[in-house]
Design a protein around this motif. Structure first.
Motif, mmCIF file in Angstrom:
data_model
loop_
_atom_site.group_PDB
_atom_site.id
_atom_site.type_symbol
_atom_site.label_atom_id
_atom_site.label_comp_id
_atom_site.label_asym_id
_atom_site.label_seq_id
_atom_site.Cartn_x
_atom_site.Cartn_y
_atom_site.Cartn_z
ATOM 1 N N LYS A 279 0.840 -1.189 0.000
ATOM 2 C CA LYS A 279 0.000 0.000 0.000
ATOM 3 C C LYS A 279 0.883 1.250 0.000
ATOM 4 C CE LYS A 279 -4.185 -1.744 2.252
ATOM 5 N NZ LYS A 279 -5.102 -1.596 3.405
ATOM 6 N N LEU A 281 0.944 4.593 1.206
ATOM 7 C CA LEU A 281 0.177 5.244 2.271
ATOM 8 C C LEU A 281 0.233 6.764 2.234
ATOM 9 C CD1 LEU A 281 1.004 2.943 5.319
ATOM 10 C CD2 LEU A 281 -1.010 2.879 3.833
ATOM 11 N N LYS A 328 5.566 7.029 2.488
ATOM 12 C CA LYS A 328 5.191 6.020 3.479
ATOM 13 C C LYS A 328 4.516 4.855 2.766
ATOM 14 C CE LYS A 328 2.953 5.655 8.037
ATOM 15 N NZ LYS A 328 2.148 6.403 9.050
ATOM 16 N N GLN A 330 3.323 0.337 3.115
ATOM 17 C CA GLN A 330 3.055 -0.805 3.987
ATOM 18 C C GLN A 330 2.957 -2.070 3.147
ATOM 19 O OE1 GLN A 330 -0.633 -0.721 6.173
ATOM 20 N NE2 GLN A 330 0.027 -2.305 7.622
ATOM 21 N N ASN A 335 4.119 -3.735 9.282
ATOM 22 C CA ASN A 335 3.664 -2.458 9.803
ATOM 23 C C ASN A 335 3.954 -1.346 8.800
ATOM 24 O OD1 ASN A 335 2.777 -3.494 12.307
ATOM 25 N ND2 ASN A 335 4.866 -3.402 13.136
ATOM 26 N N PRO A 336 3.202 -0.264 8.851
ATOM 27 C CA PRO A 336 3.517 0.884 7.997
ATOM 28 C C PRO A 336 4.942 1.379 8.276
ATOM 29 C CG PRO A 336 1.353 1.144 8.992
ATOM 30 C CD PRO A 336 1.991 -0.026 9.669
#
Length: 364
Positions: A279, A281, A328, A330, A335-336
Motif C-alpha cells: 500500500k 500510504l 510512506k 506498507q 507495519n507501515p
C-alpha cells in the motif's frame, strides 16, 4: 449571496412559511441523527449553543437527544466501541438512543422517543429518515451535506470530490425529503476551495456545523426562501470500493494522486513489489525545485518504476506521464513504514531503479 447564485438554475419555492417562531423563548428542542467525525462537529456546536450567552439572551438550543447507529468494531482490535456521536453524547449527559445491531432499514423501526421536538438535524447518519421518525418533530428536519447539491448526492461526496480532482466544493443545508436521499430544498449553501486531502473532511464538517447553526437561527426565513434542486445538474456519489485503489500504472501522476486522496485513508492505494501487495500510504506531487534529480533518469523509464531519493527520504515513482513522491508504505503483513525503511529493507541503493507490479487483487 449563495441563494442568489442558485436562482438562475433552480426554481424559487415559497411554501410552508411559518406564522409563528420556530424557536421558543427557552430555545429549540433538537432531535439529532448522526454517526461519525463528519457528524460530530455539528453535535458539538449544537451543544455549545445550549450554554448561556454573553449577552444574557436565551440559548439557541434548549434540549438535544441523539439517535445513532449501534457500537461498531474499531480498527485492528475489532472490539466494539461507541460511534463518535454516541461517545460525545455520553460524555455530555445527552440522552442517546441507538439502532439495534443488524438493522439495515428503519422503515419498520419503532422510534425510541415519543416526546415533542422542534426540529430534527441530520448529518452523516447513513440511514434513510422515514416519515414516522419525524412524527414528533414539529418543524421537520434539516440535513447538512458536504457538497454543493445537487452535485454528489449519495454517501460519498467527499471521496468523490477528491477522486475527481475538484477545485471547488462546499456544504449544503437542505430539508429532509420523505421520498429520497439528498433531494430536499436548499436552505443554505456555501462554496469553498478544496484544501489538502487530509483536512477536507474536517474543514467541511466544521463549516457545515456553522451553517446548521446559522440555519437554525433563522429557520422560517430560510424555508421561505428555499430553493428546489435543479435535477438537470444532479450527479451521484456512490460509495468507493477497494477497486478504486488498485494501481494499473496506466494512470497519470495527477490521477494516482487523486486516487490516493480519495481512498488512501480507507482502502489504500495498492501496488505490488516482487509479488507482495504494497500500500502506498502517503504521497505528494513533487515541487519544481525538487525535480533536478530527474535529469539523471532515462526519459523513457517505464511506468511503475521507482528509485529512492535519500535527500528527500522518498521514493520517486513513475506514472504514465510524470512522477509522484511516496513517503510512506506498507507491505502485506508488515507495519507501515517510511520510504527509507522500505528502501533499506530491500537493500536499495539511492537512485537505483526498481519496479512495482500491477496488484493481483485488493488487500483483504
Amino acid at each position: 449571496m449563495v441563494m442568489m447564485l442558485l436562482r438562475g438554475s433552480a426554481r424559487l419555492v415559497r411554501r410552508h412559511v411559518f406564522t409563528q417562531p420556530v424557536r421558543a423563548a427557552s430555545g429549540l428542542r433538537v432531535l439529532f441523527f448522526g454517526t461519525d467525525n463528519v457528524s460530530l462537529p455539528t453535535l458539538q456546536l449544537l451543544h455549545a449553543n445550549m450554554q448561556p450567552t454573553a449577552t444574557g439572551a436565551p440559548p439557541l438550543i434548549r434540549e438535544i437527544e441523539v439517535i445513532c447507529p449501534p457500537d461498531r468494531k474499531m480498527a485492528r482490535k475489532r472490539t466494539k466501541a461507541p460511534v463518535p456521536v454516541k461517545q460525545f453524547a455520553l460524555e455530555h449527559d445527552l440522552p442517546v438512543h441507538h439502532i439495534p445491531d443488524g438493522v439495515k432499514s428503519l422503515k419498520e423501526w419503532p422510534m425510541p422517543v415519543d416526546k415533542d421536538f422542534d426540529v430534527g438535524v441530520v448529518v452523516s447518519f447513513g440511514y434513510f429518515i422515514h416519515p414516522h421518525m419525524l412524527a414528533h418533530v414539529k418543524h421537520g428536519a434539516i440535513n447538512m451535506h458536504p457538497s454543493l447539491l445537487p452535485k454528489y448526492r449519495g454517501p460519498a461526496p467527499i471521496p468523490r470530490t477528491l477522486w475527481n480532482g475538484d477545485a471547488i466544493t462546499g456544504v449544503s443545508v437542505i430539508e429532509i425529503d420523505p421520498k429520497a436521499f439528498d433531494v430536499g430544498r436548499i436552505l443554505d449553501q456555501v462554496p469553498m476551495d478544496v484544501p489538502h486531502a487530509s483536512t477536507l473532511s474536517d474543514v467541511l464538517a466544521a463549516r457545515g456545523a456553522e451553517r446548521v447553526i446559522a440555519t437554525l437561527q433563522d429557520l422560517p426565513a430560510k424555508k421561505a426562501a428555499a430553493i428546489v434542486q435543479d435535477e438537470a445538474r444532479a450527479t451521484n456519489a456512490p460509495k468507493m470500493k477497494r477497486e478504486h485503489g488498485l494501481v494499473t500504472w496506466a494512470e497519470s501522476a495527477l490521477r494516482l494522486y487523486n486516487m490516493w486522496q480519495a481512498v488512501g485513508e480507507t482502502f489504500g492505494v495498492l501496488a505490488s513489489f516482487n509479488g507482495v501487495p504494497v500500500k502506498l500510504l502517503e504521497m505528494r506531487l513533487p515541487q519544481a525545485a525538487e525535480r533536478d534529480i530527474l535529469a539523471t533518469v532515462d526519459v523513457d523509464t517505464a511506468p511503475g518504476s521507482f528509485f529512492f531519493d535519500k535527500g528527500l527520504a522518498a521514493l520517486w515513482v513513475k506514472c504514465a506521464d510524470d512522477w509522484v513522491l511516496v513517503t510512506k508504505l506498507q507491505a502485506e503483513n508488515r507495519n507501515p513504514g517510511r520510504a527509507i525503511d522500505f528502501a533499506n529493507g530491500h537493500r536499495m541503493k539511492p537512485r537505483a531503479l526498481r519496479a512495482f507490479d500491477v496488484p493481483a487483487s485488493p488487500a483483504a
